[in-house]
Each structure stands twice: as C-alpha cells, then as structure tokens.
Design a protein around this motif. Structure first.
Motif, mmCIF file in Angstrom:
data_model
loop_
_atom_site.group_PDB
_atom_site.id
_atom_site.type_symbol
_atom_site.label_atom_id
_atom_site.label_comp_id
_atom_site.label_asym_id
_atom_site.label_seq_id
_atom_site.Cartn_x
_atom_site.Cartn_y
_atom_site.Cartn_z
ATOM 1 N N UNK A 60 0.845 -1.197 0.000
ATOM 2 C CA UNK A 60 0.000 0.000 0.000
ATOM 3 C C UNK A 60 0.883 1.250 0.000
ATOM 4 N N UNK A 61 0.311 2.379 -0.327
ATOM 5 C CA UNK A 61 1.067 3.628 -0.351
ATOM 6 C C UNK A 61 1.290 4.139 1.072
ATOM 7 N N UNK A 62 2.241 5.035 1.217
ATOM 8 C CA UNK A 62 2.500 5.612 2.532
ATOM 9 C C UNK A 62 1.292 6.375 3.057
ATOM 10 N N UNK A 63 0.591 7.067 2.159
ATOM 11 C CA UNK A 63 -0.581 7.831 2.587
ATOM 12 C C UNK A 63 -1.679 6.890 3.096
ATOM 13 N N UNK A 64 -1.881 5.763 2.396
ATOM 14 C CA UNK A 64 -2.887 4.786 2.830
ATOM 15 C C UNK A 64 -2.523 4.208 4.193
ATOM 16 N N UNK A 91 9.755 2.363 6.233
ATOM 17 C CA UNK A 91 9.729 1.202 5.334
ATOM 18 C C UNK A 91 8.340 0.578 5.306
ATOM 19 N N UNK A 92 7.941 0.136 4.122
ATOM 20 C CA UNK A 92 6.709 -0.638 3.950
ATOM 21 C C UNK A 92 7.111 -2.024 3.450
ATOM 22 N N UNK A 93 6.808 -3.036 4.238
ATOM 23 C CA UNK A 93 7.213 -4.398 3.884
ATOM 24 C C UNK A 93 5.968 -5.244 3.636
ATOM 25 N N UNK A 94 5.674 -5.585 2.360
ATOM 26 C CA UNK A 94 4.445 -6.335 2.058
ATOM 27 C C UNK A 94 4.602 -7.843 2.264
ATOM 28 N N UNK A 323 0.738 -5.572 5.198
ATOM 29 C CA UNK A 323 1.901 -4.685 5.083
ATOM 30 C C UNK A 323 2.438 -4.357 6.469
ATOM 31 N N UNK A 324 3.706 -4.621 6.663
ATOM 32 C CA UNK A 324 4.382 -4.268 7.907
ATOM 33 C C UNK A 324 4.978 -2.870 7.740
ATOM 34 N N UNK A 325 4.557 -1.958 8.586
ATOM 35 C CA UNK A 325 4.964 -0.557 8.462
ATOM 36 C C UNK A 325 5.947 -0.209 9.578
ATOM 37 N N UNK A 326 7.129 0.250 9.177
ATOM 38 C CA UNK A 326 8.125 0.718 10.137
ATOM 39 C C UNK A 326 8.137 2.244 10.098
ATOM 40 N N UNK A 327 7.967 2.871 11.267
ATOM 41 C CA UNK A 327 7.944 4.331 11.298
ATOM 42 C C UNK A 327 8.712 4.854 12.505
ATOM 43 N N UNK A 328 8.931 6.146 12.475
ATOM 44 C CA UNK A 328 9.667 6.797 13.562
ATOM 45 C C UNK A 328 8.859 7.975 14.082
ATOM 46 N N UNK A 329 8.837 8.096 15.396
ATOM 47 C CA UNK A 329 8.185 9.246 16.033
ATOM 48 C C UNK A 329 8.978 9.627 17.265
ATOM 49 N N UNK A 330 9.348 10.901 17.334
ATOM 50 C CA UNK A 330 10.207 11.410 18.410
ATOM 51 C C UNK A 330 11.483 10.584 18.547
ATOM 52 N N UNK A 331 12.084 10.291 17.353
ATOM 53 C CA UNK A 331 13.368 9.612 17.261
ATOM 54 C C UNK A 331 13.348 8.183 17.800
ATOM 55 N N UNK A 332 12.141 7.608 17.924
ATOM 56 C CA UNK A 332 12.014 6.217 18.338
ATOM 57 C C UNK A 332 11.328 5.405 17.252
ATOM 58 N N UNK A 337 0.932 -3.098 11.660
ATOM 59 C CA UNK A 337 0.525 -3.863 10.485
ATOM 60 C C UNK A 337 -0.786 -3.318 9.922
ATOM 61 N N UNK A 338 -0.862 -3.255 8.610
ATOM 62 C CA UNK A 338 -2.109 -2.947 7.906
ATOM 63 C C UNK A 338 -2.472 -4.203 7.110
ATOM 64 N N UNK A 339 -3.696 -4.706 7.300
ATOM 65 C CA UNK A 339 -4.028 -5.992 6.679
ATOM 66 C C UNK A 339 -5.480 -6.022 6.212
ATOM 67 N N UNK A 340 -5.718 -6.918 5.250
ATOM 68 C CA UNK A 340 -7.054 -7.051 4.676
ATOM 69 C C UNK A 340 -7.354 -5.941 3.695
ATOM 70 N N UNK A 341 -8.330 -6.192 2.829
ATOM 71 C CA UNK A 341 -8.713 -5.146 1.878
ATOM 72 C C UNK A 341 -9.374 -3.972 2.566
ATOM 73 N N UNK A 342 -9.792 -4.153 3.842
ATOM 74 C CA UNK A 342 -10.392 -3.047 4.604
ATOM 75 C C UNK A 342 -9.338 -2.167 5.262
ATOM 76 N N UNK A 343 -8.048 -2.556 5.137
ATOM 77 C CA UNK A 343 -6.946 -1.824 5.772
ATOM 78 C C UNK A 343 -7.108 -1.742 7.289
ATOM 79 N N UNK A 344 -7.354 -2.907 7.894
ATOM 80 C CA UNK A 344 -7.387 -2.988 9.345
ATOM 81 C C UNK A 344 -5.970 -2.796 9.892
ATOM 82 N N UNK A 345 -5.870 -2.385 11.152
ATOM 83 C CA UNK A 345 -4.575 -2.094 11.749
ATOM 84 C C UNK A 345 -4.409 -2.865 13.057
#
Length: 358
Positions: A60-64, A91-94, A323-332, A337-345
C-alpha cells in the motif's frame, strides 16, 4: 388431554418395512443416520490445475498506511492521534497471506417410527405401493450452503394399531388417584377438620377424602396417547438435515502478525470453484495451498461422506494483503501492520496510548 404431536411408540409396534428394519426393533431416531449412496472420493490425480501465474499484491502507499493508523487511533478513546499524524514512515514491507476455504453442503437422513391418535385420517399403507427406500424419498433441496431441517412422512408406511397404553380401550388408569377414584382432601389434607379450627371440614364432611377431579371419581381417565380413540396411526417419519460444513486454513509467511486476526478480514478472491465434488488444487503458485486443498477435501469426505450425502462443494482461495509498516516518532522506532482489503490495523506498541487510572 391432547398430546404435543407425534411421538415414538414402543419398539416392535410398527410393522417391518423393507429398508427400515432397524427402527422396527427400536433403532433409528434422529441421530441414527442411514449411510448414503457410495460416491468415489476425489484425489490429487484428478486435481484442478491452476494458471502458472504469480499472484501478488503491491505494498500500500504511505498515505494509505498513514490514514489507516490515524483511523485506528481515532477508534480508541485512550489513543492520541498525534503520533499517527506526525510519524515518519521508514519502510513498507508487504506480505501475501493465502486463505483456503472449503464448504461442503451435506444432507443426512434419519428414520424414526412415529404415531399419533387415529381420528379416521387416510391411512397411506403398503396397499398403495411399496414404501420408497430412505434415500429414494423425493425431497426438494433447500438453498445451497444454508442450514435447514425438514421432517416428512414416508409414503406407504402408515398403519393403525391398538393403543399400547390403554390396551385399546381409550381409558387409562388415573395416575392421580391410582385408580381408586378418591384422593386426600385438599382443604384439610386428610385430617377431617378445618385447617384453623377443630370444626368438621366442610369440603369432605369430616372423612378426609374426596372424589378425584382428574378422573371424576371413576379411577380412569382419557388416555393421553390416543386421546380416547383407542387406536394409533403409526408411520415412519424421515428427518432430513442439511448442514454446511467448513474447512479453513491460512497459509502464512514469516511475520509477527498473528494469523487469528486475519479470520474476519476480507481478501482478494483468486479462485472459486463449485460443483458436486471439487478436486484438490494442482499447480497453484503457493505449493502449500495445493497441500491444504487436498487435506481439507480428504478430511470432509472422511468425516461426512459415510453418514451423509454430499450435495455440493465449493472452495475458494483468497489473497490477504498484509503490510508491515516501520515508522519513527520522536526519534524512536515503531512498527504496526495494515491488513485485509479493509486496511485494518494492529499496533500493539502504538506510542500514543493515554494512561488511565480506574
């Protein structure tokens, strides 16, 4: 007093009917299902080949991914939206998860001897023709893959018998007074005096007993089995059940998302087949799907093929995007995970949780 409906008379009361010998001696009954016609079990040699195609869903896209996390945080009143809105995706890892489903729609038949009071109804006996065998009784099939149940009288199995409970007399011994016609006085409880004094009981005139109301003092009452008719209409009742039996398996890739969360989400349908009997898949891009397909079909035929008739089977393969989403917030660093066609989290370590004290 009327009965609640047809009931099972004593074993041996019904005449022996070809194809229904077991119930004439007390066998049968709901749960005593008769084996269906024999059908060959599908095997891998007759499998269904699949197109040589690599199925995959792009990440999926970063915005999604971001919008999915914002919605996730909004749906939890103890979560703040700020981390989801300010995060930086690294990183987005599908991953592609496959779900195999098999539905086997079955029909089972259970004969049972039934009887009801005879009120001069038409008796459909063997004089109208030989009774059909249990699996030859014509019944309309209900909607496929939906649970249902029906009971019918087997044609040409009717007969009239003398009631076993009252010996065909229409009257049975009164259970309230044990045929004596007399019972202990309800007013004085057999003491012969008024409950609150030494005066003679005005209900039983001091005798302590009174006429039984259940049988009007005669010691016998209308037979509840035959409703006073002295005869029973006996027949064979066939209970037919339709069940939809399910087999489901998710073929996973190595990721930290528990597969149990995928059971209730939707995927992208890759394959569907429905017919009397489906065959194991052969040549599917994910080899484990081929193995699971063969396993599910064999299990269903072994489990249901002997006691019920398989009417229809349907199997599907879905691709569930993860999709496994790796992100950073406040340097941590954090992951969700985002999964299913409904984009559950699923975000167990979401950094915006608000501590609450109960």
């Amino acid at each position: 007093m009327a009965t609640d409906g047809p009931y099972a008379p004593p074993a041996g009361m019904l005449d022996t009917v070809a194809g229904y010998e077991s119930i004439a001696t007390g066998g049968g009954g709901e749960g005593g299902y008769l084996p269906p016609p024999v059908y060959p079990m599908p095997n891998a040699e007759g499998g269904q080949p699949q197109p040589d195609q690599q199925w995959s869903i792009p990440s999926i896209t970063e915005d999604t991914a971001k919008q999915a996390l914002i919605k996730f945080a909004s749906d939890h009143y103890t979560y703040r939206n700020r981390p989801a809105e300010e995060m930086v995706i690294k990183e987005l890892k599908p991953y592609n998860m496959y779900r195999y489903r098999l539905d086997t729609f079955t029909e089972s038949r259970s004969p049972e001897c039934k009887s009801e009071p005879f009120h001069s109804q038409t008796v459909d006996n063997c004089g109208f023709g030989p009774p059909p065998l249990p699996w030859d009784v014509v019944v309309d099939t209900p909607t496929m893959f939906e649970k249902n149940k029906k009971t019918i009288k087997v044609p040409h199995t009717g007969s009239v018998k003398g009631c076993h409970k009252c010996m065909a007399m229409g009257k049975a011994p009164c259970s309230t007074c044990s045929q004596t016609g007399r019972v202990k006085c309800r007013n004085c409880h057999g003491n012969g005096t008024q409950p609150d004094s030494e005066d003679r009981c005005d209900q039983c005139l001091g005798s302590g007993i009174q006429s039984c109301e259940s049988c009007s003092g005669c010691g016998r009452q209308t037979c509840t089995e035959c409703e006073g008719q002295g005869q029973l209409f006996c027949y064979i009742q066939l209970t037919i059940k339709w069940e939809n039996n399910k087999f489901e398996h998710i073929v996973e890739q190595q990721c930290e998302l528990p597969t149990k969360v995928l059971k209730k989400v939707k995927g992208q349908n890759l394959f569907t087949d429905q017919q009397f009997q489906v065959f194991p898949l052969v040549g599917f891009p994910e080899p484990r799907i081929n193995q699971v397909s063969q396993q599910g079909i064999q299990e269903h035929w072994a489990q249901f093929g002997k006691k019920s008739r398989i009417i229809q089977q349907r199997h599907t393969v879905e691709l569930i995007p993860v999709t496994e989403v790796h992100f950073q917030w406040k340097e941590k660093d954090h992951t969700y995970f985002v999964f299913g066609t409904e984009n559950k989290v699923k975000a167990p370590d979401y950094p915006g949780k608000i501590c609450t004290i109960l």
